[in-house]
Design an enzyme around this catalytic site. Structure first.
Site, mmCIF file in Angstrom:
data_model
loop_
_atom_site.group_PDB
_atom_site.id
_atom_site.type_symbol
_atom_site.label_atom_id
_atom_site.label_comp_id
_atom_site.label_asym_id
_atom_site.label_seq_id
_atom_site.Cartn_x
_atom_site.Cartn_y
_atom_site.Cartn_z
ATOM 1 N N CYS A 79 1.053 -1.319 -0.089
ATOM 2 C CA CYS A 79 0.069 0.003 0.035
ATOM 3 C C CYS A 79 0.978 1.187 0.080
ATOM 4 O O CYS A 79 1.702 1.296 0.783
ATOM 5 C CB CYS A 79 -0.945 -0.039 1.266
ATOM 6 S SG CYS A 79 -1.928 1.618 1.550
ATOM 7 N N ILE A 80 0.798 2.040 -1.101
ATOM 8 C CA ILE A 80 1.535 3.215 -1.220
ATOM 9 C C ILE A 80 1.544 4.311 -0.020
ATOM 10 O O ILE A 80 2.494 4.697 0.635
ATOM 11 C CB ILE A 80 1.456 4.030 -2.240
ATOM 12 C CG1 ILE A 80 2.388 4.985 -2.710
ATOM 13 C CG2 ILE A 80 -0.005 4.691 -2.492
ATOM 14 C CD1 ILE A 80 2.293 5.619 -4.110
#
Lengths: 131, 119
Positions: A79-80
């Site tokens: 997840c960025i």
């Protein structure tokens, strides 16, 4: 059956990854499929390059086991939002935020939360491995 | 699209868990998912009136909750016994459904995807 998985626990301080890896390996033996493993919250640290687990505590390294899954076309998606605030960045984010180096392992990719939802939408089952 | 249930059971501000769960809930709603947020255990403190996140350099979680309908998340639920055990007074702008344990069990059963991040 198609599975989507999310890992919420950090490497070596949580059992999340060991449980997930054994679950995935069992799924593949039973001819189920896993398209994407999503690393969320503290799980983003799994994508951090240069981990050296203490040999006195851990029998196996996690990263070669993740890399082995990548060779079977299972996407390892960090997840960025979870990643960048923990310093887990690819070359694009390194440049965007003017950081000293990229830290994401080559087997992993940084993706938006939408990719988690897309994986869940495309899967028959969603399983999460908490911290 | 699937029915999503996001469960928040950790206290706000002590960790980023509640904020990150809500971010994911908003993304699921943006993908046209039918999204419900359930607060229980220590997570019900997110409802408490009078929060001032900036005092500890954070956003105010109850404000984020009041914005959920603008992300098309209209189902905000809370565990009634968790609320009463802690004597939580909900922010007046929040529209909350208070559920007993049987209703929570039904909500979980009727959801296609349950996202908790909890042990």
């Amino acid at each position: 059956m198609k599975y989507a998985l999310a890992i919420h626990g950090a490497p070596y301080s949580s059992q999340a990854a060991e449980h997930a890896l054994e679950f995935i390996e069992a799924l593949l033996l039973c001819d189920h499929s896993v398209e994407r493993v999503f690393f969320f919250h503290e799980g983003a640290y799994h994508g951090l390059n240069g981990q050296v687990p203490a040999q006195t505590q851990h029998v196996t390294d996690l990263q070669p086991r993740w890399a082995a899954l990548r060779t079977q076309n299972i996407e390892l998606a960090v997840c960025i939002a979870s990643g960048i605030k923990r310093g887990v960045v690819d070359a694009v984010e390194q440049q965007r935020y003017d950081l000293p180096s990229a830290t994401l392992m080559s087997d992993f990719t940084l993706v938006g939360l939408g990719q988690l939802i897309a994986a869940i939408e495309g899967a028959d089952r969603y399983i999460e491995f908490p911290a | 699209m699937k029915r999503y249930l996001f469960i928040i059971s950790r206290a706000p501000y002590a960790s980023s868990h509640a904020f990150e769960q809500l971010e994911a809930a908003m993304v699921a709603a943006a993908f046209d998912g039918d999204v419900c947020v359930l607060l229980r255990d220590e997570g019900v403190w997110a409802l408490q009136a009078g929060q001032k996140g900036p005092a500890i350099a954070q956003k105010t979680l109850s404000k984020v909750l009041t914005a959920l309908p603008s992300y098309e998340i209209d189902q905000l639920c809370a565990c009634a016994s968790s609320i009463s055990a802690r004597d939580v007074t909900a922010h007046p702008e929040l529209s909350v459904s208070y559920l007993d344990l049987a209703q929570q069990a039904r909500l979980i059963k009727e959801s296609d995807v349950v996202i908790t991040g909890q042990p």
